[in-house]
Design a protein around this motif. Structure first.
Motif, PDB file in Angstrom:
ATOM      1  N   GLY A  69       0.839  -1.184   0.000  1.00  0.00           N
ATOM      2  CA  GLY A  69       0.000   0.000   0.000  1.00  0.00           C
ATOM      3  C   GLY A  69       0.869   1.226   0.000  1.00  0.00           C
ATOM      4  N   PRO A  70       0.289   2.394   0.246  1.00  0.00           N
ATOM      5  CA  PRO A  70       1.068   3.633   0.217  1.00  0.00           C
ATOM      6  C   PRO A  70       2.262   3.589   1.162  1.00  0.00           C
ATOM      7  N   THR A  71       3.438   3.903   0.621  1.00  0.00           N
ATOM      8  CA  THR A  71       4.690   3.832   1.379  1.00  0.00           C
ATOM      9  C   THR A  71       5.533   5.055   1.067  1.00  0.00           C
ATOM     10  N   GLU A  72       6.193   5.595   2.062  1.00  0.00           N
ATOM     11  CA  GLU A  72       7.158   6.663   1.848  1.00  0.00           C
ATOM     12  C   GLU A  72       8.352   6.439   2.756  1.00  0.00           C
ATOM     13  N   GLY A  73       9.428   7.197   2.490  1.00  0.00           N
ATOM     14  CA  GLY A  73      10.658   7.025   3.246  1.00  0.00           C
ATOM     15  C   GLY A  73      11.836   6.882   2.315  1.00  0.00           C
ATOM     16  N   PRO A  74      12.979   6.376   2.819  1.00  0.00           N
ATOM     17  CA  PRO A  74      14.152   6.167   1.970  1.00  0.00           C
ATOM     18  C   PRO A  74      13.940   4.987   1.024  1.00  0.00           C
ATOM     19  N   MET A  75      14.858   4.828   0.063  1.00  0.00           N
ATOM     20  CA  MET A  75      14.710   3.753  -0.909  1.00  0.00           C
ATOM     21  C   MET A  75      14.753   2.379  -0.258  1.00  0.00           C
TER      22      MET A  75
END
Length: 323
Positions: A69-75
């Motif tokens: 699902g929706p994810t954010e942050g570093p690679m």
């Protein structure tokens, strides 16, 4: 008259799958996973696209225990499920004029609205539209058109500035393919049509552990051979086509190489390579590749979009399985 392209839809959210099947090619998309095309399979069963087998099974379903699902942050936090998707360029982390992904909770891993229709000639049209992204100010759309008995499809991309201020972006389509090799004759790799002139045919863009090797193949054609390297190279003089020769066959993308200002030192097409590494690449946000993957990337020109303005890019995709 040829039979109309069949369209089927099942599941919901990250588990939703929409398939278009014309008897020659079966295309499966996942609107709930960033509007991706997850699979391109011929009637003979050859699969052209890469997908992460740790996240999705052979039936393109989310594996037990995996949450997408929706994810954010570093690679390092990116759930790279694979497939074909659209991002905004340039990519970067230095300011609001650069797309700081993946991961990205709206354009890369968010849910896209989807609708299908059948045209008078029996073609199927699948349109997937993102939500409004507050970071880039964009709403992206991906329209897939498949004709009866065709061995490919057309991809029409769109970006609308939904913010209240001017924004400058380029459309950037990223196709992930199996980088595990190619035909036994050693012809595997990526081929790019290039134009002559003063500009170099290839420029290094991202160095993971090394820069990809590029060789002259024929007049007007350069080749990125299959190789174990993590890095990206761009093609400022790309002439409008890029082909990947891999385990399943050849996937060719054609596009209009229009005049204009392009991101990444003027690159109209790019190739990213990766292979399994034992340790993360800290200078790339902790990215740690786990498979051999090739990305064939097509870019549109940088376009200044006033509020409500739109940009577009069309890519025609053709597939030819190995005999």
């Amino acid at each position: 008259m040829s039979a109309p392209v069949r369209s089927t839809r099942e599941g919901a959210g990250p588990h939703e799958r929409i398939a278009l099947d014309n008897g020659v090619l079966r295309l499966t998309a996942a609107p709930g996973l960033g509007g991706r095309v997850l699979s391109l399979r011929t009637a003979g069963g050859a699969e052209f696209l890469y997908r992460n087998p740790r996240l999705l099974d052979e039936d393109l379903q989310v594996r037990e225990g995996v949450r997408l699902g929706p994810t954010e942050g570093p690679m390092s936090a990116w759930n790279n499920v694979g497939g074909d998707k659209t991002w905004p360029a340039p990519q970067g982390w230095d300011g609001p004029g650069e797309w700081a992904g993946p991961p990205d909770p709206v354009l890369d891993s968010g849910a896209y609205a989807a609708r299908t229709e059948t045209t008078a000639d029996g073609s199927a049209v699948l349109t997937m539209t993102s939500g409004d992204d507050p970071r880039t100010g964009l709403r992206l759309s991906r329209r897939v058109t498949m004709a009866p008995e065709a061995s490919g499809y057309r991809l029409d991309l769109g970006a609308v500035n939904t913010s209240g201020t001017p924004r400058t972006w380029a459309l950037w389509n990223v196709t992930q393919l199996d980088g595990g090799g190619g035909p036994p004759d050693g012809s595997g790799g990526v081929y790019v049509g290039v134009r002559g002139g003063d500009a170099p045919p290839a420029v290094p863009l991202v160095t993971g552990d090394a820069d990809p090797r590029v060789v002259d193949h024929a007049p007007g054609v350069v080749r990125v051979p299959a190789q174990d390297v993590v890095g990206k190279v761009g093609f400022p003089t790309a002439a409008g086509w890029i082909s990947h020769v891999g385990p399943a066959g050849t996937l060719t993308q054609t596009f209009a190489a229009v005049e204009g200002r392009y991101p990444d030192h003027g690159s109209r097409a790019e190739v990213w390579l990766e292979y399994p590494l034992e340790r993360p690449l800290e200078h790339l946000g902790g990215l740690r590749p786990v498979d051999r993957v090739v990305e064939c990337e097509v870019l549109g020109p940088l376009t200044e979009l006033a509020p409500g303005d739109a940009a577009s890019l069309t890519v025609d995709v053709a597939l030819a399985a190995h005999a």
